[in-house]
Scaffold this motif. Structure first.
Motif, PDB file in Angstrom:
ATOM      1  N   GLN A 351       0.860  -1.197   0.000  1.00 29.68           N
ATOM      2  CA  GLN A 351       0.000   0.000   0.000  1.00 29.68           C
ATOM      3  C   GLN A 351       0.887   1.234   0.000  1.00 29.68           C
ATOM      4  O   GLN A 351       2.097   1.158   0.202  1.00 29.68           O
ATOM      5  CB  GLN A 351      -0.930  -0.005   1.201  1.00 29.68           C
ATOM      6  N   GLN A 352       0.238   2.356  -0.229  1.00 28.50           N
ATOM      7  CA  GLN A 352       0.994   3.617  -0.261  1.00 28.50           C
ATOM      8  C   GLN A 352       1.451   3.950   1.148  1.00 28.50           C
ATOM      9  O   GLN A 352       0.677   3.884   2.101  1.00 28.50           O
ATOM     10  CB  GLN A 352       0.083   4.732  -0.805  1.00 28.50           C
ATOM     11  N   LEU A 391      -3.490  -3.684  -5.830  1.00 28.22           N
ATOM     12  CA  LEU A 391      -2.099  -4.132  -5.654  1.00 28.22           C
ATOM     13  C   LEU A 391      -2.037  -5.524  -5.002  1.00 28.22           C
ATOM     14  O   LEU A 391      -1.048  -5.872  -4.348  1.00 28.22           O
ATOM     15  CB  LEU A 391      -1.337  -3.135  -4.777  1.00 28.22           C
ATOM     16  N   ASN A 582       9.444   2.251  -6.140  1.00 28.54           N
ATOM     17  CA  ASN A 582       8.766   1.098  -5.539  1.00 28.54           C
ATOM     18  C   ASN A 582       9.115  -0.137  -6.380  1.00 28.54           C
ATOM     19  O   ASN A 582       8.382  -0.500  -7.293  1.00 28.54           O
ATOM     20  CB  ASN A 582       7.250   1.310  -5.526  1.00 28.54           C
ATOM     21  N   TYR A 621       8.706   0.610   0.048  1.00 31.81           N
ATOM     22  CA  TYR A 621       8.121   1.847  -0.487  1.00 31.81           C
ATOM     23  C   TYR A 621       9.170   2.953  -0.618  1.00 31.81           C
ATOM     24  O   TYR A 621       9.942   3.216   0.302  1.00 31.81           O
ATOM     25  CB  TYR A 621       6.978   2.282   0.427  1.00 31.81           C
ATOM     26  N   CYS A 655       1.954   2.896  -6.765  1.00 30.13           N
ATOM     27  CA  CYS A 655       1.023   2.665  -5.660  1.00 30.13           C
ATOM     28  C   CYS A 655      -0.207   3.573  -5.771  1.00 30.13           C
ATOM     29  O   CYS A 655      -1.301   3.183  -5.364  1.00 30.13           O
ATOM     30  CB  CYS A 655       1.711   2.907  -4.318  1.00 30.13           C
TER      31      CYS A 655
END
Length: 1550
Positions: A351-352, A391, A582, A621, A655
């Motif tokens: 996830q972001q 994702l 990423n 990330y 993301c």
């Protein structure tokens, strides 16, 4: 002065010594040999062979042909010859753990893969000696096996057991008051001797027909019939075996080769629960060793998510295979230690946001506040749902924790409460875990596998435990590498752990940890094969997790395994242009360059498909230089090509959802070709990354090669670190092994050129490369050598027996292969010391010979009972020697090659010249045949024959040979009697190879020298056992197992064997003082080899080999000041040879002794003036049966050697051999004990034949009477016998015997002796006798009784007729001693021994223990240690004990001293149960009864013998003395009935 012993009254040491002295004046030589000479008056010039020299054995095969037994069937017939089913070759299917065999699915495989698979799947080829378990090595008369055989014994009634219990003091006092005399004052300790009891007791019933007039013969017959009824058949079944270590003659059957497992741990993952449940979490388990800094298991992926959470990922995940749903796993740990951690890693959907942001909700929200934070949780769930939808196929690191495994094991083992708070590992916050007993699952396993490690780290016996792990640490994005993990784990063990200060993620992970059951159900191997038993395929499985051992494990491969593990480690895109933050790596295993060529060989993780075509690493990330912690597992194809490669594609994952922005953008490519010059490419790689797709034909090149026109990240520098690890039983991963196998396979397939490394090997230089690769095997790593040991030895053996044809030339590789084998097995011996048995045999090599090895021809396409397939190619030539070649044969050969030196070519003038030139440096003379002439004549007694003469002659014969022939037509015609057609020529060669391996092996061994010979000697057992199995297979495949033994093997091969045995015996004799350990191994190896040869070869020939060994030792003994070490080696040698299961048959028990061709009458055969019973010339045959005469030693060859050793070692004049008494007595005891329990000899007539082999034992033991332990002195209180330590025999009165007795010893004049030297009274002038120990004496006497019990009474009677008065009295003395030796001790003695009443008399208890347990064993050694005794046992009076009054001496060392501890009073009484005491008393009672009945039988024979002679009064007096002595001892009611009957019959005859 102690009172003179009853049975020694007539012995005068001085006079006996004088007699010996006078004789030694006439004969020079060693005094210890004198008694062994057969001398009669002045006829000493006749040919005699002293006992220290081996006689020429009988030609057993010839004897059996010329002396057929008249019996057609029955027990006696079985004594003549070995049974027809004696040896079997059995092909047994190997046990497969899995339901489906682990073999590759491909149909086309290269030769090496095919060979490996054959090696892992073919049946075991086992040679079984069907009756081997009946040899002495498996004697059932041992302490652990006797109880079963002693069931059903009758209870004997003894008066002493019927008396009131003396332990009750008050009762005893009352009893004494009413008696007229004390029990201790009565002659027998019997209640019947009390006047009060006599007056008040009822009379016994009168014996019927007692006063009738009956002829003495009828009375004797009736008494004999009654005595013989209801007798115990097996005397040794009542007598405990000597307390000795593992019998030297026992060779344990090697363990079946099998897959290696360490200690196994079952881990069940029960539940994983966080404070909030908003998204799926993915978990994995693995073991790490901090000290070794190594991951020691593959990952186990498990999924504990709810169905609701799993539903979020449905668009991205295919239907889950049942194999990926496992929640329990079995870990294997070969080297458990305090440094092993169970590491749990968690991942979540990408996830972001970085890891810290994503983990924050799990740290701040609590389950209890769910209502209060409902809106926030709903928002989090919504976000998670969106990320899962978009994702879902990407992961990100989340959290981790670790469990210190040994803390759990040790805590679980000692836990008393149902649950407790423990610190799972130092450094974590206190985690709670509960422990529960698991009664249904865990079956305790005995650790039979090869494991090592800390003793405290035992994973097999702790109590199952359930852990609840409550704390997880969030992953640091920049600290994901294994190096960082090892630092964390090391830190966790410190009290001031940095991790303690970190804020944890609160969760609850419940795990069960327990020892793995032996055979768990529903189990899958690391390859996902179902392990037996697997009743239902729909049940959630348990996964076996592959171990990566912390250190090398030396176990040969036995199953097909071909796995590849890929570990992406780090990427550096800091200098890459453009957006790439990423980053994930897609890993694919490709068989070509097209995108569709990705293979579905990557194992799935959890809740997914079983195999997939690609795997993605987790994303960190916004990190341009991420670390990875992924493990990607690949199932390698069996056959790899140059186009197989790993393809790595780097993606940037977006993301945030943006328009016109793809989800993933490729940002780089790199690859690893799987093969490099034919070898699997593994290890650490630092690869450059291309910005563009690779061009055509990239897969055959390395990315390090600068391809024109390609753009690379950071100017073609290495920016991607990855490790590739193979766990394969196909790829050796050793350059030397790879080269060897590649060359052999190229030869097999005839494919040239061969590419190895950077070299292209053409056919013309293949020979040199092959030789160098064989010699270079010594440089290979040991671990891969062991893993591929079976295949490696198979290939080397194939090269020995099938020299390849290269470029039209035969290349001889026998010598090189033999050297390589010798080198390999020595490396194994030196480096794997923990794998040896008591004889120094490495278990891996022993298993190879026993199960795997077979004659190479069974691999070819020709039909055979075993499965085919080693790859015997038509490109192998075959060399063979003529089975029957006239000495004058000259073959016209186009080319002559030597098996021992392939570089010699040309046409020598004679076939033997080439071998002469090879080993001429040895200085060998090739004269006449040692085998045919029967060996050199025995050297005259007293001379010192040259130890090398026989060795040289035998060696000469081995070297007088044509080493090899090529396949010319004349040669084939010589061998096969017909000319081969062109088409059938290669088939003919193929058949000829059947004869070769054992012959070539023997030849190579004989002609080798220097370091190679030393290596072969060090591990002689390996080559001996290999040779024997080859011989058996050869006989089996050629249907010769039933052929006459003399025609089974060619004469030249037998010459080789003779030379080999002779030179090895010479090595033993010359090196026993320098290389003690090696010589012991060599000695036992040679003995086992000869033992094996007795089953397959001409047995007379094997006897001649035994004689060769004896002659070598005898030659050396003349010059040794202390011969005990060499004699001890010879005893070991003899004991092993005599452990043959057909030992009795080998001794010709049914043969009648015939005088030698040139008569050499022994002393007993002459008319003796002093014989009181014989008026005619004594029977020569009877005399020979009872003496170690030359005819006896020739025809009963092995028994003669055994009894000769006994006679020589027990001789008091034998310098330096006193320490061997126990050893030689145990050897005889073991043989007789084995015969006694052998079901083949249960018939009385058969057993009498067996006993006939041991008749000289009676004379030998009669001669030792002065040295025997005096059991008659143990009656210091009548009726209460106790066992005491042997006093010095010479402390007694030394009174002289009369001159008349001395003349009876020597005859009327010194040179004219009454009996052979075996009856000279033993004593040494100038020194005193050494008394045997009680245990040795008891063993000797039980052997004597066994012979007397089972021998033919008629033969005994005839021999007794020959004996002089002195000798018969000596025999009666011996029987008198036997009565005391086997006297019943009484039940109360057994009880006292086990009770506290003996606490004040440790000495008495010690001697009773010795009587029952035996002495000088491990147990007795511990008892002695506990008493502080260092020397032999001594009995001390109370005043001689230590000042404290204890019988222990030193009080400091409390090791194994239970009586010094506070709990002894409560538990010692429990050491033996009442039933055990009763059982011991029952056995002792039956032994006493049977022993005394045997004595009674013998006395009856003596009485019948002497009753018609003039001297019967003097003998009958001795008989009566023995009878009265037996009545004075504790006797059973059964014995007393027969004793009184004999006494009455005796009185009527006097």
């Amino acid at each position: 002065m102690a009172e003179r012993r009853a049975f020694a009254q007539k012995i005068s040491r001085t006079v006996a010594a004088e007699v010996r002295k006078q004789i030694s004046g006439q004969y020079s030589g060693s005094p210890q040999l004198l008694k062994n000479l057969n001398i009669v008056g002045n006829i000493s010039h006749h040919t005699t062979v002293p006992l220290t020299e081996a006689v020429d054995p009988v030609d057993l095969e010839e004897y059996l042909i010329t002396h057929p037994l008249a019996v057609d069937s029955g027990p006696l017939r079985d004594l003549i010859e070995f049974p027809p089913d004696d040896i079997e070759v059995v092909y047994s299917p190997r046990d497969c753990r899995t339901l489906v065999s682990a073999v590759p699915e491909e149909s086309e495989m290269d030769p090496h893969v095919r060979d490996c698979i054959r090696s892992y799947t073919e049946d075991w080829a086992v040679v079984i000696r069907k009756y081997h378990k009946l040899g002495t090595g498996f004697n059932p008369n041992t302490l652990d096996k006797q109880k079963e055989r002693q069931k059903g014994l009758p209870k004997q009634v003894f008066e002493s057991d019927e008396a009131p219990d003396g332990n009750n003091y008050q009762d005893e006092q009352d009893d004494l008051k009413r008696r007229s005399m004390s029990i201790d004052d009565t002659p027998r300790g019997s209640w019947a001797c009390s006047i009060f009891d006599l007056k008040n007791s009822l009379p016994d019933a009168l014996l019927p027909n007692l006063l009738d007039r009956t002829p003495n013969e009828e009375i004797d017959r009736q008494n004999d019939d009654q005595r013989k009824s209801n007798r115990h058949k097996e005397l040794f079944g009542l007598h405990p075996s000597p307390d000795e270590e593992e019998p030297i003659e026992r060779l344990s059957v090697p363990d079946v080769p099998k897959e290696h497992f360490g200690q196994r741990l079952l881990v069940k993952c029960l539940s994983l629960k966080f404070e909030i449940e908003i998204e799926p979490i993915f978990a994995s388990l693995a073991l790490y060793d901090v000290k070794e800094k190594k991951k020691i298991s593959e990952n186990f992926y498990f999924d504990l998510n709810s169905e609701q959470m799993k539903g979020l990922l449905r668009p991205h995940v295919p239907p889950a295979a049942i194999t990926t749903l496992a929640r329990s796993a079995i870990f294997s740990i070969t080297y458990p230690s305090q440094d092993v951690f169970l590491v749990i890693k968690l991942e979540k959907v990408l996830q972001q946001g970085d890891i810290g942001e994503c983990a924050e909700p799990y740290m701040i929200f609590k389950e209890a506040d769910a209502t209060k934070n409902k809106e926030k949780l709903e928002k989090l769930k919504s976000q998670a749902d969106q990320f899962c939808q978009r994702l879902g196929k990407y992961r990100m690191p989340f959290a981790w924790t670790a469990i210190h495994l040994m803390n759990i094991v040790s805590s679980a083992g000692s836990l008393e409460r149902d649950s407790t708070e423990v610190e799972i590992s130092t450094g974590e916050r206190k985690g709670s875990w509960s422990e529960r007993r698991n009664s249904s699952i865990v079956g305790r396993r005995s650790l039979e596998r090869t494991t090592s490690g800390d003793d405290a780290c035992n994973l097999t016996s702790f109590r199952p435990a359930t852990l609840t792990v409550t704390n997880f640490f969030k992953q640091e994005g920049d600290r994901l590498s294994d190096e960082d993990l090892y630092k964390f784990l090391a830190d966790m063990r410190r009290p001031s752990s940095v991790l303690r200060r970190l804020r944890p993620i609160t969760a609850q992970l419940k795990i069960d940890i327990s020892p793995a059951p032996e055979n768990p159900h529903y189990c899958l191997t690391p390859e996902l094969l179902q392990v037996k038993l697997y009743p239902d395929s729909r049940v959630r499985p348990t996964r076996e997790i592959l171990e990566f051992p912390a250190r090398d494990v030396y176990v040969p491969n036995t199953t097909y395994r071909n796995l590849l593990y890929i570990y992406p480690q780090s990427l550096n895109f800091a200098n890459r242009q453009g957006s790439a933050r990423n980053i994930t790596v897609k890993v694919q295993f490709m068989y070509g360059e097209d995108p569709s060529n990705a293979m579905p060989v990557i194992f799935g993780k959890s809740s997914c498909s079983e195999f997939s075509k690609e795997a993605y690493t987790a994303v960190v990330y916004h990190n341009r230089s991420p670390d990875f912690h992924e493990e990607i597992k690949v199932k390698l194809p069996a056959t790899l090509t140059d186009h197989h490669h790993l393809l790595f594609t780097f993606y940037h994952v977006s993301c945030q959802q943006k328009q016109n922005t793809p989800l993933e953008t490729p940002v780089g490519y790199t690859w690893i070709p799987m093969l490099q010059n034919g070898r699997l490419k593994t290890g650490q790689f630092c690869l450059p990354v291309s910005l563009e797709k690779p061009p055509q034909a990239y897969s055959v090149l390395s990315p390090e090669v600068p391809l024109p026109g390609m753009k690379w990240v950071d100017n073609h520098k290495g920016v991607f670190n990855v490790e590739v690890v193979a766990v394969s039983s196909i790829h050796t991963q050793d350059p030397y092994l790879d080269k060897f196998f590649a060359l052999v396979n190229a030869l097999d397939e005839h494919m040239f050129p061969v590419r190895i490394g950077d070299m292209r090997i053409m056919e013309n230089n293949l020979e040199n490369e092959l030789k160098s690769s064989i010699s270079a095997l010594n440089s290979s790593q040991l671990e891969p050598v062991v893993r591929f040991l079976h295949l490696l030895l198979d290939k080397l053996i194939l090269l020995v027996v099938r020299p390849p044809v290269i470029a039209g030339q035969i290349v001889n590789l026998g010598q090189a292969s033999f050297e390589a084998m010798a080198s390999i097995i020595n490396r194994l011996h030196k480096n794997l010391e923990g794998n040896h048995d008591q004889h120094g045999r490495n278990s891996l090599l022993a298993s190879y010979i026993y199960y795997v090895f077979r004659l190479p021809h069974t691999y070819s396409n020709s039909p055979s009972p075993g499965p085919g397939g080693l790859g015997g190619s038509v490109h192998y030539a075959t060399m063979a020697r003529s089975a029957v070649r006239p000495a004058s044969l000259n073959l016209n050969r186009s080319r002559s090659l030597s098996n021992s030196n392939p570089d010699i070519s040309g046409t020598p003038t004679s076939p033997d010249d080439e071998v002469r030139s090879i080993i001429g440096s040895k200085g060998l003379d090739r004269s006449n045949s040692w085998v045919n002439t029967g060996g050199p004549k025995a050297a005259p007694w007293g001379s010192n024959p040259s130890p090398s003469a026989e060795s040289t002659q035998a060696m000469d014969r081995s070297c007088n040979r044509m080493s090899s022939h090529t396949e010319t037509s004349s040669f084939l015609q010589t061998l096969t009697g017909r000319l081969p057609t062109k088409k059938g020529k290669e088939d003919e060669l193929e058949k000829l190879s059947l004869l070769l391996f054992h012959e070539e092996l023997a030849l190579q061994w004989v002609v080798c020298s220097g370091g190679v010979r030393e290596s072969a000697l060090q591990q002689a057992w390996f080559f001996f056992e290999l040779m024997v199995k080859s011989m058996v297979h050869h006989l089996y495949f050629n249907d010769k197992l039933d052929a006459p033994r003399k025609s089974r093997f060619p004469e030249r091969f037998m010459d080789d064997i003779a030379a080999l045995v002779s030179t090895i015996a010479s090595d033993i004799v010359s090196r026993f003082q320098k290389d003690t350990e090696m010589v012991e191994r060599l000695n036992t190896s040679l003995a086992f080899f000869l033992n094996d040869l007795l089953s397959v070869m001409d047995r007379g020939f094997v006897f001649s080999l035994i004689k060769t060994c004896y002659k070598q030792v005898s030659s050396k003994l003349y010059s040794l000041p202390n011969p005990s070490v060499l004699v001890s080696l010879r005893l070991d040698f003899l004991r092993i040879v005599c452990s043959h299961e057909h030992y009795v048959t080998l001794n010709l028990p049914c043969s009648l002794l015939t005088p030698p061709a040139s008569p050499s009458p022994s002393v007993s055969s002459a008319t003796s003036q002093s014989s009181g019973f014989s008026t005619n010339v004594q029977d020569q045959k009877i005399a020979n049966m009872f003496e170690l005469s030359v005819p006896f030693r020739q025809q009963h060859y092995l028994a003669g050697l055994v009894l000769t050793e006994l006679a020589v070692i027990l001789d008091p004049d034998a310098e330096g051999l006193f320490g061997l008494h126990k050893k030689v007595i145990n050897m005889v005891h073991n043989l007789l004990s084995s015969h006694d329990s052998d079901p083949r000899y249960s018939d009385p007539q058969t057993k009498a034949r067996v006993a006939m082999l041991y008749l000289p034992l009676i004379g030998i033991i009669m001669e030792t009477v002065p040295q025997l332990y005096d059991f008659t002195e143990t009656h210091n209180q009548r009726g209460r016998p106790i066992c005491i330590a042997p006093d010095d025999y010479e402390s007694e009165s030394g009174s002289m015997i009369s001159q008349t007795v001395a003349m009876a010893i020597a005859g009327t004049s010194v040179p004219q002796l009454t009996r052979p030297g075996s009856f000279l009274l033993t004593s040494s002038s100038g020194r005193q006798h050494t008394t045997f120990s009680a245990e040795s004496s008891r063993s000797l006497l039980i052997c004597l009784l066994w012979v007397l019990k089972n021998a033919d009474e008629t033969v005994l009677q005839k021999w007794f007729t020959d004996l002089s008065v002195l000798q018969l009295n000596r025999l009666l003395d011996l029987l008198y001693l036997c009565v005391s030796c086997f006297e019943y001790k009484g039940k109360k003695v057994f009880e006292r021994m086990n009770s506290l009443t003996f606490k004040k008399s440790k000495d008495m208890r010690a001697k009773l223990e010795e009587a029952i347990l035996g002495s000088i064993g491990a147990r007795q050694e511990m008892v002695r240690r506990s008493r502080g005794q260092l020397g032999t046992y001594t009995i001390s009076s109370p005043s001689e004990r230590s000042p404290s009054g204890s019988a222990f001496g030193s009080q400091e060392n409390l090791r194994w001293r239970k009586d010094m501890t506070h709990w002894r009073q409560n538990t010692e009484k429990l050491d033996k149960s009442r039933a055990e005491i009763e059982h011991e008393a029952l056995i002792d009672g039956n032994l006493a009864t049977e022993a005394n009945l045997i004595i009674l039988d013998t006395l009856e024979i003596v009485v019948q013998t002497v009753s018609v002679t003039e001297s019967k009064e003097s003998i009958l007096g001795g008989v009566l003395k023995v009878l009265l002595h037996s009545m004075a001892c504790n006797q059973s009611a059964v014995y007393l009935q027969h004793c009184f009957a004999t006494q009455r019959a005796l009185v009527s005859k006097v």
